[in-house]
Design an enzyme around this catalytic site. Structure first.
Site, PDB file in Angstrom:
ATOM      1  N   ARG A   1      -6.288  12.081  -5.428  1.00  0.00           N
ATOM      2  CA  ARG A   1      -7.574  11.518  -5.048  1.00  0.00           C
ATOM      3  C   ARG A   1      -8.676  12.581  -5.073  1.00  0.00           C
ATOM      4  O   ARG A   1      -9.805  12.321  -5.517  1.00  0.00           O
ATOM      5  CB  ARG A   1      -7.432  10.895  -3.647  1.00  0.00           C
ATOM      6  CG  ARG A   1      -8.701  10.498  -2.942  1.00  0.00           C
ATOM      7  CD  ARG A   1      -9.335   9.264  -3.562  1.00  0.00           C
ATOM      8  NE  ARG A   1     -10.647   9.064  -2.970  1.00  0.00           N
ATOM      9  CZ  ARG A   1     -10.874   8.330  -1.878  1.00  0.00           C
ATOM     10  NH1 ARG A   1      -9.894   7.657  -1.310  1.00  0.00           N
ATOM     11  NH2 ARG A   1     -12.089   8.237  -1.383  1.00  0.00           N
TER      12      ARG A   1
ATOM     13  N   ARG B   1       0.824  -1.221   0.000  1.00  0.00           N
ATOM     14  CA  ARG B   1       0.000   0.000   0.000  1.00  0.00           C
ATOM     15  C   ARG B   1       0.863   1.279   0.000  1.00  0.00           C
ATOM     16  O   ARG B   1       0.486   2.296   0.587  1.00  0.00           O
ATOM     17  CB  ARG B   1      -0.951  -0.022   1.201  1.00  0.00           C
ATOM     18  CG  ARG B   1      -2.406   0.251   0.815  1.00  0.00           C
ATOM     19  CD  ARG B   1      -3.316   0.340   2.026  1.00  0.00           C
ATOM     20  NE  ARG B   1      -3.699  -0.954   2.556  1.00  0.00           N
ATOM     21  CZ  ARG B   1      -4.038  -1.198   3.821  1.00  0.00           C
ATOM     22  NH1 ARG B   1      -4.060  -0.226   4.711  1.00  0.00           N
ATOM     23  NH2 ARG B   1      -4.365  -2.407   4.213  1.00  0.00           N
TER      24      ARG B   1
ATOM     25  N   ARG C   1      -3.135   6.894   1.222  1.00  0.00           N
ATOM     26  CA  ARG C   1      -3.613   8.100   1.901  1.00  0.00           C
ATOM     27  C   ARG C   1      -2.610   8.791   2.813  1.00  0.00           C
ATOM     28  O   ARG C   1      -2.802   9.943   3.184  1.00  0.00           O
ATOM     29  CB  ARG C   1      -4.863   7.751   2.731  1.00  0.00           C
ATOM     30  CG  ARG C   1      -6.100   7.563   1.877  1.00  0.00           C
ATOM     31  CD  ARG C   1      -7.288   7.192   2.730  1.00  0.00           C
ATOM     32  NE  ARG C   1      -7.207   5.799   3.155  1.00  0.00           N
ATOM     33  CZ  ARG C   1      -8.029   5.229   4.031  1.00  0.00           C
ATOM     34  NH1 ARG C   1      -8.979   5.969   4.612  1.00  0.00           N
ATOM     35  NH2 ARG C   1      -7.916   3.957   4.345  1.00  0.00           N
TER      36      ARG C   1
ATOM     37  N   ASP D   1      -7.171  -2.664  -6.403  1.00  0.00           N
ATOM     38  CA  ASP D   1      -7.729  -3.262  -5.201  1.00  0.00           C
ATOM     39  C   ASP D   1      -7.702  -4.779  -5.339  1.00  0.00           C
ATOM     40  O   ASP D   1      -7.718  -5.303  -6.454  1.00  0.00           O
ATOM     41  CB  ASP D   1      -9.166  -2.781  -4.984  1.00  0.00           C
ATOM     42  CG  ASP D   1      -9.688  -3.207  -3.625  1.00  0.00           C
ATOM     43  OD1 ASP D   1      -9.259  -2.622  -2.627  1.00  0.00           O
ATOM     44  OD2 ASP D   1     -10.487  -4.177  -3.560  1.00  0.00           O
TER      45      ASP D   1
ATOM     46  N   TYR E   1     -15.099 -12.179   0.983  1.00  0.00           N
ATOM     47  CA  TYR E   1     -15.843 -10.932   0.743  1.00  0.00           C
ATOM     48  C   TYR E   1     -17.086 -11.172  -0.121  1.00  0.00           C
ATOM     49  O   TYR E   1     -18.109 -10.514   0.056  1.00  0.00           O
ATOM     50  CB  TYR E   1     -14.940  -9.911   0.065  1.00  0.00           C
ATOM     51  CG  TYR E   1     -13.880  -9.330   0.973  1.00  0.00           C
ATOM     52  CD1 TYR E   1     -14.204  -8.339   1.904  1.00  0.00           C
ATOM     53  CD2 TYR E   1     -12.563  -9.748   0.907  1.00  0.00           C
ATOM     54  CE1 TYR E   1     -13.233  -7.796   2.733  1.00  0.00           C
ATOM     55  CE2 TYR E   1     -11.586  -9.216   1.729  1.00  0.00           C
ATOM     56  CZ  TYR E   1     -11.921  -8.239   2.643  1.00  0.00           C
ATOM     57  OH  TYR E   1     -10.973  -7.712   3.466  1.00  0.00           O
TER      58      TYR E   1
END
Lengths: 373, 373
Positions: free
Chosen positions: B41, B28, B32, B78, B158
């Protein structure tokens, strides 16, 4: 308090003695999956109202013993009672997740943290005494009673975070950034827990369990220093009391499968296991690491209880089959094992599946014991 | 696509070859915690708007390479794109947790589940091509580009649950109660992922990583059957293509430390490790289990980046010190290791701490390499 036991299978297994079958109890065996629990809870009010009432706590502690014929009772309480008695204000959200109203959010908070006030935990000791009494008739106690607490590290996680968390990042940050503060919290937890567990034993608990729910989040070296060492210190303190040198202590680190050789040095009589390690492997690793006999407790995935009776039966069979092939010089590999789940029972468990489970454990642990001899 | 690499440290380490220092990248790494990411973003809109735009995905993929001089780039995407292309409707809640609008909630849903439509994943292949191009100047590509996906089991978690979960109880219930349905889902996932990863390689990815985020929730036998076997099937399919027999594949099961001997049989060139196992122990276990050289990748606890520079430096030093004592007949124990975190970097990481980390990795991996020779 010193009543003779009608069923001492659990205590004999704690000491790795020979038993005719494997004793069974289940983490969170008194709980929301049972309709009779939900009835008592409705009378009592909140979860904490229930846990803080010795009368209601006694009622729910006995429910699964009566329904399933389990081999040990465990005090109905919570792992976080100790910080509550340090003034952190334990509450439960509607989803039943624990939360502290006054978490340790500053250096100041940590520096003024007191040792837990045992007077505020009197409801626990009263519950232990009341349950012991309720389990006893004609001078015989039906099954042993287990007392418990959360581990020093696990308490610290909640005390710092204020509640549950995915990664306990605040706690980890304090661990890595301000080890002095973590050490202070752990020292207070060790002192408080030692006193707390000793008073549970004074009140009639015949075994003690330390739940290290979050030790598995640590690196190996941090686990040894900040979770295992504090737990070992507690065990050593309790056992230095001549009255309790033979009181069995169970240590359960969830996710601790990689560290069993170290856990075997903790002084615990029994090591709890989650479902990510085969019992055979755990047994062999522990035997190899320690000269003293150490029992194991576990380790069925609680989600198996959400399946069907045939699958539950098959999984229990596989568990005992696997353990029966463990290489333990001399004894029967099924001795020194207490059957349990690898984590607390789910609230969505159909109660009839637990009956299937208990029956299968009693059946297979008897038959595999015979064939493994 | 076949551009020469300016920096091939990462690829050489994937093949357990000798390197002058340890390559470093971070799971990652584009995210962010970086102000430049947050700027892109803000232009792009939602996380998925960003991930689905090859232009913006290229921009953010390159940001950490430019800022820190990392040794590999990883596609910005993702782990759950594949079920999205089966029609499950991937969205992200405001807290950035993934959610499927149409989870598999009935037998009917499972029976009509299609293989993922690769046309709907064109934005991914376009992003891979665009990133490769952006990394290249004067016919030389700066660093290799890693493509990736979630594992078949992790996708199934998921797809059934509809989102994240503490224990993935619905998925476990299906696994234990209706193995036939789980098998059907896993088969479709294996077929879809094989095609998906191959198309990423066709578009220019020079290494592939399978993220098995939830394999660690399984029992050992269920892990082997329902997570490791499907991943091994994918690896074997990809490598049966002569074009990709030498394409390095990284397999990362979070919480898989107990199963490294089995993972070493998967055909993966590199095994990812979380922070709950020492690199030395992992290296020795894997070497013992496999005749072929297998590299390791990991494993600093990402929470260490929330601490201070001195602690980060000390922890990196300890990591290489530990690994340098691994017993690997012949070679340097620091070769065949790719430095990474044990999980994705936290959004709360101060960017300057990542610079401290990367500097420490480059420094200590050079000095311990010399002293371990």
């Amino acid at each position: 308090m010193a009543a003779e036991l009608e069923n001492d299978l659990f205590l004999r297994a704690c000491f790795s003695q020979k038993t005719e079958r494997t004793p069974v109890w289940l983490m969170r065996q008194a709980g929301r999956y049972l309709p009779e629990y939900r009835q008592t809870r409705a009378k009592a009010g909140s979860f904490l109202d229930l846990a803080k009432s010795p009368e209601y706590a006694t009622e729910v502690t006995l429910q699964p013993i009566d329904r399933y014929g389990l081999d040990a009772a465990i005090l109905f309480s919570d792992i976080l009672t100790v910080p509550d008695a340090m003034g952190l204000g334990l509450t439960f959200d509607s989803g039943e997740g624990p939360r502290f109203l006054h978490p340790l959010s500053s250096e100041e908070d940590v520096k003024k943290l007191p040792v837990a006030n045992m007077e505020q935990l009197r409801y626990v000791f009263d519950a232990v005494a009341s349950i012991s009494k309720a389990l006893t008739s004609n001078g015989k106690q039906q099954v042993p009673l287990i007392g418990f607490t959360g581990s020093p590290w696990t308490l610290a996680c909640y005390m710092i975070e204020g509640g549950g968390s995915k990664d306990f990042a605040k706690t980890k940050k304090m661990l890595y950034d301000r080890k002095d503060l973590i050490q202070k919290i752990l020292d207070i937890n060790v002192q408080s827990i030692t006193e707390y567990l000793t008073l549970q034993a004074d009140s009639g608990a015949q075994a003690l369990m330390i739940f290290d729910t979050w030790g598995g989040l640590l690196t190996p070296s941090d686990y040894l220093e900040h979770s295992l060492a504090p737990m070992s210190a507690i065990i050593s303190s309790i056992k230095s009391n001549p009255k309790y040198k033979d009181l069995p202590i169970i240590l359960f680190t969830k996710g601790g499968g990689l560290w069993l050789s170290d856990i075997a040095q903790s002084g615990a009589n029994v090591i709890g296991l989650d479902w990510t390690i085969e019992l055979k492997r755990a047994r062999q690793t522990i035997n190899h690491a320690s000269k003293n006999p150490i029992a194991i407790q576990g380790n069925l995935d609680p989600s198996i209880l959400l399946a069907n009776p045939a699958e539950i039966d098959a999984r229990v069979m596989q568990l005992f089959q696997g353990l029966s092939t463990a290489d333990v010089a001399g004894g029967n590999p099924l001795d020194g094992h207490i059957f349990n789940l690898g984590h607390g029972i789910s609230q969505f468990t159909p109660p009839e599946n637990v009956a299937v489970l208990v029956d299968a454990v009693k059946r297979y642990s008897t038959s595999f014991r015979a064939s493994a001899q």
